[in-house]
Design an enzyme around this catalytic site. Structure first.
Site, PDB file in Angstrom:
ATOM      1  N   GLU A 113       2.337  -2.739  -5.082  1.00 35.38           N
ATOM      2  CA  GLU A 113       3.744  -2.401  -4.813  1.00 35.38           C
ATOM      3  C   GLU A 113       4.396  -3.552  -4.058  1.00 35.38           C
ATOM      4  O   GLU A 113       3.784  -4.594  -3.849  1.00 35.38           O
ATOM      5  CB  GLU A 113       3.840  -1.100  -3.996  1.00 35.38           C
ATOM      6  CG  GLU A 113       3.191  -1.176  -2.625  1.00 35.38           C
ATOM      7  CD  GLU A 113       3.151   0.163  -1.888  1.00 35.38           C
ATOM      8  OE1 GLU A 113       3.540   1.204  -2.451  1.00 35.38           O
ATOM      9  OE2 GLU A 113       2.700   0.157  -0.729  1.00 35.38           O
ATOM     10  N   ASP A 132       9.479  -1.579   5.490  1.00 36.46           N
ATOM     11  CA  ASP A 132       9.908  -2.191   4.226  1.00 36.46           C
ATOM     12  C   ASP A 132      11.114  -3.127   4.382  1.00 36.46           C
ATOM     13  O   ASP A 132      12.116  -2.996   3.656  1.00 36.46           O
ATOM     14  CB  ASP A 132      10.289  -1.086   3.207  1.00 36.46           C
ATOM     15  CG  ASP A 132       9.212  -0.029   3.045  1.00 36.46           C
ATOM     16  OD1 ASP A 132       8.021  -0.376   3.125  1.00 36.46           O
ATOM     17  OD2 ASP A 132       9.573   1.145   2.833  1.00 36.46           O
TER      18      ASP A 132
END
Ligand code: FUB
Length: 323
Positions: free
Chosen positions: A223, A16
């Site tokens: 997401e 991420d």
């Protein structure tokens, strides 16, 4: 540079990546995956992260440095577990670390921690940002100085449980022919510590101006939001989750609506795909992760980057991760 499609670091698992340029250096704010033996499931229970490390590169030829632990869960009073994908913004001499985690009731919220250094240590606020929910904060500061936070994630990220405006533990995704459950956007207060006012679902529309359908899994939001501005347009990019694409939509305002354009990155090794886009010395780069170091174990990921290129018309050339 340096087509660096290799893991930036290999002594810890990282995922991420939110990349930023501060003082002409590249700072990467990743999640820190733990190498436990737990099983994967659709609720994301395997992502049991507890802290953040900040990575930095003096330039794109330099070795990537791990600047050590910048914030640990034990120092955040409201958190029970799962410190997922973070982001950082800089304003008025302070670095603000935005991060999602489950509160003591098991509900994902967004927290903020501050530091006077881009590598921390960061000091967390006592409580989460009021009114926030779900995961994956990304903060964008526009040319006029106004700051916006984008966030949200389906399934383990609980976005679909907030459709009514309050938490419904049984809330599910919309029916396939209904509009998708869009990601959230809210402007931040001048002190960057709380939302200023409205916190709304973003609309992503197709070429006919129709909101993407919940069943359109190749294009609908799952997401991992990111915002960048290119030639005066707002590029909102995200992961499609179940179909594993990074895609983007373009608009004329930082809060949308955004019109779907196409893919940025084809699927990588591993279930999740998550990214950021940053300009450095006149070129654009995509930071992302895959599971190369663990040979495909979904919760043992590693961050990488590659160059990202636009066509004359502003469209992004799709990247094939392994070609
Ligand atoms: O790292 C945990 C979660 O996996 C992130 O919040 C999602 O975006 C996905 O990458």
């Amino acid at each position: 540079m340096a087509e660096q499609r290799r893991p930036l670091v290999s002594h810890i698992f990282t995922a991420d990546p939110s990349a930023h340029v501060f003082n002409d250096k590249i700072y990467v704010y990743p999640s820190h995956d733990l190498a436990h033996e737990g099983e994967d499931n659709d609720n994301g229970d395997e992502y049991l992260m507890e802290d953040y490390h900040v990575l930095s590169l003096d330039n794109l030829e330099a070795e990537c440095v791990d600047n050590g632990e910048a914030l640990h869960m034990k120092d955040v009073p409201w958190v029970s577990k799962q410190m997922w994908a973070p982001d950082v913004a800089y304003k008025n001499g302070t670095y603000y670390l935005y991060f999602p985690a489950r509160d003591k009731d098991g509900i994902f919220r967004i927290g903020v921690a501050t530091s006077d250094s881009p590598v921390g240590p960061f000091k967390a606020q006592e409580n989460y940002m009021q009114g926030t929910f779900s995961i994956d904060p990304a903060v964008f500061i526009d040319d006029d100085g106004r700051a916006y936070m984008y966030n949200g994630g389906l399934w383990g990220g609980q976005l679909e449980k907030w459709k009514t405006g309050s938490f419904d533990p049984n809330g599910g995704e919309n029916a396939p022919d209904e509009p998708e459950v869009g990601p959230m956007v809210g402007e931040l207060r001048d002190d960057m510590l709380e939302l200023k006012g409205s916190y709304e679902h973003i609309k992503i529309v197709d070429e006919n101006g129709v909101e993407l359908r919940a069943g359109d899994e190749d294009r609908r939001y799952f997401e991992d939001p990111w915002m960048h501005k290119y030639n005066g347009k707002y590029y909102f990019s995200y992961s499609t989750g179940t179909t594993h694409y990074l895609v983007y939509a373009v608009g004329d305002s930082p809060v949308g609506p955004f019109t779907y354009q196409g893919r940025i990155l084809e699927p990588v090794l591993g279930w999740t795909t998550h990214h950021s886009i940053v300009e450095y010395h006149g070129k654009w780069y995509l930071f992302y992760h895959d599971c190369e170091l663990s040979n495909g174990i979904n919760h043992r990921r590693n961050v990488k980057y590659t160059e990202l290129n636009y066509r004359e018309d502003g469209s992004i050339i799709t990247i094939e991760p392994y070609k």
